[in-house]
Scaffold this active site. Structure first.
Site, PDB file in Angstrom:
ATOM      1  N   LYS A 173       0.827  -1.203   0.000  1.00 40.42           N
ATOM      2  CA  LYS A 173       0.000   0.000   0.000  1.00 40.42           C
ATOM      3  C   LYS A 173       0.865   1.258   0.000  1.00 40.42           C
ATOM      4  O   LYS A 173       0.547   2.249  -0.674  1.00 40.42           O
ATOM      5  CB  LYS A 173      -0.944  -0.012   1.208  1.00 40.42           C
ATOM      6  CG  LYS A 173      -2.039   1.031   1.098  1.00 40.42           C
ATOM      7  CD  LYS A 173      -3.107   0.872   2.174  1.00 40.42           C
ATOM      8  CE  LYS A 173      -4.258   1.858   1.918  1.00 40.42           C
ATOM      9  NZ  LYS A 173      -5.301   1.778   2.941  1.00 40.42           N
ATOM     10  N   MET A 180     -20.491 -36.261 -13.226  1.00 33.21           N
ATOM     11  CA  MET A 180     -19.340 -37.111 -13.512  1.00 33.21           C
ATOM     12  C   MET A 180     -19.005 -37.979 -12.307  1.00 33.21           C
ATOM     13  O   MET A 180     -18.660 -39.151 -12.447  1.00 33.21           O
ATOM     14  CB  MET A 180     -18.133 -36.256 -13.922  1.00 33.21           C
ATOM     15  CG  MET A 180     -16.943 -37.063 -14.393  1.00 33.21           C
ATOM     16  SD  MET A 180     -17.305 -38.091 -15.838  1.00 33.21           S
ATOM     17  CE  MET A 180     -16.729 -37.042 -17.161  1.00 33.21           C
TER      18      MET A 180
END
Lengths: 621, 172
Positions: A201, A517
């Site tokens: 920052k 699946m």
């Protein structure tokens, strides 16, 4: 290790070099628009946005938070960068992937520190497995707070080290332009991949001097693009001696944008071509030399072409276990030519007889020329018998399915009609599971970048956000997300993003009310004990959520199809809506299974075209 | 398995050691020893990595290492064309009765006494791993209290430097 020296990157380059070094150079070409910006005072955050502008970035996907907040301020003022505000950072990551896959540009996603960054992890891992060029920019806590377990601190560079091509932690504003240029260069060249840039920052907030282009060097990074002439000659020699060659085209053809070169090579040699899950479309399905997709759910003709061949020409493919099955029994009689831009892929799984390191757009023309030269000398053999065999298999065992008998729709038929009514100019994006396999099998792929899916990592939830990114990258194309009811519930929050930002994707929900699946494997290998695969979204269930109501709540158009005869009309209706997303809830049979299938742990010759049925490999007398 | 010594020239930037070590763990390669330090070129560090690997696996190790952006060059140093040294500090029990025997044993191996206390001595030894093992075997009966070993260091024989192209890289 010590701190990064700011001095000497260029002297370093002169002192030492990687194997096969390029000539010593002062710096690498900086990607982007090629403009010059004189030194200007600005905040680090503004330098980030300026760098992205100079790099030519047009669209980014992200979500702000504390540590990236400074950068969102100048982003708001940018006239050339369109920021798409997602609802979850994973969506930003997959959107950047989808964008990159259809445009060929580096996709960009932005997130804040800590949870914002960790939410990107799945998409970064996915991009790494499928070699998608992507730059992820994350905010980081103030440099003075690093290591103190500060609020929303996560060591995202550490976390993503195994799943990025490279990563950077930036703590000083003056490093921003150079690092971003390096990140884009790394992501987009060589074997593409995700690069993470974590910026503190304070580096964003402090004033710095910005200028462009930065001096950039990466002494340890020199991808080789031109194939070694001797190896190319060796490869051509093997080709002209082969009676049963097969071209095994992988995702690398897609990434090298080498479809045209592949076509020329294939037509020169007359060899059959198989296209892997990541390569669907790099060679047209309609071409007579295309014999299908290989692998666990591949076409019989494609599996046979590899298994019975005497020469496999692997192009940007990595002998993945889903393609090879049991490695020791894969293509047992074949010699291997392996061309790839990543030397580490060559002989990683299957030892190559002729390795060619290079970019396929450069290697393939060389290979074609060398082969043609030998062919002109009358050295090329007749492939007639080989084709006779493959044609018989292709005709006897085409991709097919049996209609459902339980009253629900046949999922394969839904997907097939979707492809037929929409055509090859659209983009098709799948999630992961049965619907993904059916979409790879029953849609005709005719052009590269027509088909997107999460292949290597197998990320459920990929489809909606990736389709969103693809639509941003290709606004003039129809983009279908073909998704399962399980996948869809993982990332469908991005429908809000699509509606608000006017990104009209279309979603075909192949709703079998289950984790299909997994259910298929339970049917086949766990005696039909369906442990935790019922999702209650489809036929004969309480339907939570009701996807049509959900579509409505998001401001999308929601349609439901439960009868075969309504299917085409609904698809047509969806194709005519272009001002908002459309979701069609296709209620399909949960008992439909993906065939062919090579069960785990057996050679590919044991491929089953239906339960318990294997093909006749030899022609009956 | 066979031991191979790799010299890895890397950029001296934060995280390089983590990347190299992480790669070995991730790809299930075994490291026998690892030593790292600065070189004659500012901004470059050199790692000496001893790995236990057969031919194909060694090739994969070097190819994967080469993919790391911070790795600049890798060479394999063959025993016959390089000097390889282990470095060890050993604390051995030694009182008035045994001290002379211990230091004598150390002398045979050209180990140096670097600390003496009433009931122990600390020895410093440098040499091939065989020599160090032999020294430890001789000291064992006296009572070895502590051993601290550094990773092996290796350098090519002759006038060539790793920064010259003449030295054959491990993989192309």
């Amino acid at each position: 290790m010590g701190q990064a020296p700011n001095a000497t990157p260029s002297t370093v380059a002169r002192a030492v070099s990687k194997p096969n070094p390029a000539a010593p150079q002062a710096g690498l070409p900086v990607p982007g628009l090629g403009r010059v910006v004189e030194p200007t005072e600005m905040k680090g955050s503004a330098a980030i946005i300026r760098s992205l502008e100079e790099l030519g970035v047009k669209d980014v996907f992200g979500l702000p938070g504390g540590a990236i907040l400074p950068t969102y301020d100048p982003l708001m003022a940018s006239e050339t960068i369109n920021h798409v505000l997602v609802r979850h950072e994973q969506g930003a990551g997959h959107a950047a992937q989808g964008y990159a896959m259809v445009t060929g540009e580096v996709g960009v996603c932005i997130a804040t520190s800590g949870p914002g960054a960790t939410n990107l992890v799945t998409a970064i891992a996915d991009a790494h497995m499928d070699s998608v060029p992507m730059v992820a920019i994350t905010g980081q806590v103030n440099s003075a707070f690093i290591g103190t377990d500060a609020f929303q601190e996560a060591d995202i560079v550490g976390i993503t080290m195994p799943i990025t091509k490279h990563s950077f932690l930036v703590t000083k504003g003056e490093d921003i332009p150079r690092v971003l240029a390096q990140a884009f260069y790394l992501a987009g060249t060589g074997r593409p991949g995700p690069v993470l840039v974590d910026i503190t920052k304070d580096a964003q907030e402090k004033p710095t001097e910005f200028s462009w282009p930065p001096v950039m060097d990466l002494p340890g990074y020199r991808p080789v693009t031109k194939g070694h002439a001797k190896q190319v000659r060796e490869a051509a020699k093997l080709l002209t001696a082969s009676l049963r060659p097969v071209i095994y085209a992988g995702g690398g053809v897609q990434k090298a944008h080498a479809s045209r070169e592949l076509m020329a090579f294939a037509e020169a040699t007359g060899a059959p071509v198989v296209t892997t899950l990541t390569a669907r479309g790099v060679f047209p399905d309609s071409h007579e030399q295309h014999v299908g997709m290989p692998g666990m759910h591949g076409a019989v003709s494609a599996v046979a072409a590899l298994q019975q061949s005497d020469l496999v020409i692997a192009l940007g493919a990595r002998f993945d276990d889903r393609v090879t099955g049991v490695l020791a029994s894969f293509a047992p009689d074949a010699k291997i030519i392996h061309a790839d831009i990543d030397p580490a892929e060559i002989s990683k799984n299957r030892t190559a007889d002729v390795p060619i390191v290079g970019s396929l757009d450069e290697v393939l023309p060389d290979l074609t020329a060398e082969f043609s030269r030998r062919k002109a000398e009358g050295l090329a053999p007749d492939l007639g018998a080989w084709w006779e065999n493959l044609n018989r298999l292709r005709e006897t065992y085409p991709m097919g399915y049996t209609p459902s008998t339980d009253g629900a729709l046949t999922p394969q038929h839904v997907i097939q009609r979707l492809g037929e009514l929409t055509g090859p100019e659209a983009v098709y994006v799948a999630g992961v599971g049965q619907h993904q396999m059916w979409a790879s099998q029953f849609i005709k792929y005719e052009r590269p970048h027509q088909w997107l899916n999460s292949a290597g990592l197998g990320t459920m939830g990929y489809a909606v956000p990736a389709a969103m990114g693809a639509k941003v990258g290709n606004p003039d194309r129809v983009v279908w997300a073909i998704d399962g009811d399980g996948c869809f519930q993982m990332t469908n929050q991005e429908l809000a993003t699509c509606v608000i930002n006017k990104i009209p994707i279309k979603v075909a929900l192949i709703n079998n009310s289950s984790l299909g699946m997994v259910r298929q494997w339970q049917t086949l290998f766990y005696d039909g004990r369906y442990s935790n695969t019922e999702l209650n979204t489809g036929a004969d269930s309480i339907r939570v959520p009701d996807f049509v109501k959900m579509a409505d709540a998001y401001g999308c158009v929601g349609l439901r199809v439960e009868r075969e005869e309504d299917m085409d009309a609904a698809i047509q209706q969806a194709l005519e809506i272009n001002d908002r997303p459309v979701i069609i809830d296709f209620i399909v049979s949960k008992d439909a299974m993906v065939w062919p299938m090579v069960p785990a742990g057996v050679p590919n010759d044991a491929i089953q075209i239906a339960r318990g049925m294997t093909p006749e490999w030899n022609e009956e007398d | 398995m066979a031991r191979h010594t790799l010299s890895v020239l890397v950029e001296d930037v934060p995280g390089t050691l983590t990347r190299v070590a992480g790669l070995f763990a991730r790809r299930a390669f075994n490291i026998d020893s690892l030593a790292v330090g600065p070189t004659e070129v500012p901004g470059l560090s050199r790692m000496t990595v001893v790995v236990d690997a057969e031919g194909d696996l060694l090739e994969q190790v070097t190819k994967q290492l080469n993919k790391l952006v911070n790795v600049i060059k890798i060479v394999e140093l063959a025993p016959e064309s390089s000097v390889q040294r282990d470095h060890v500090l050993i604390k051995v029990k030694a009182d008035a009765a045994t001290r002379l025997q211990v230091t004598q044993a150390a002398d045979f191996f050209r180990a140096r006494v670097v600390d003496v206390s009433p009931d122990a001595v600390v020895l410093e030894a440098t040499g091939s791993s065989d020599k160090i093992e032999a020294l430890l075997a001789v000291l064992e009966p006296f009572g070895v209290r502590e051993i601290v070993k550094a990773g092996a260091l290796a350098i090519g024989r002759g006038h060539k430097s790793m920064s010259e192209r003449a030295l054959r890289p491990v993989s192309a």
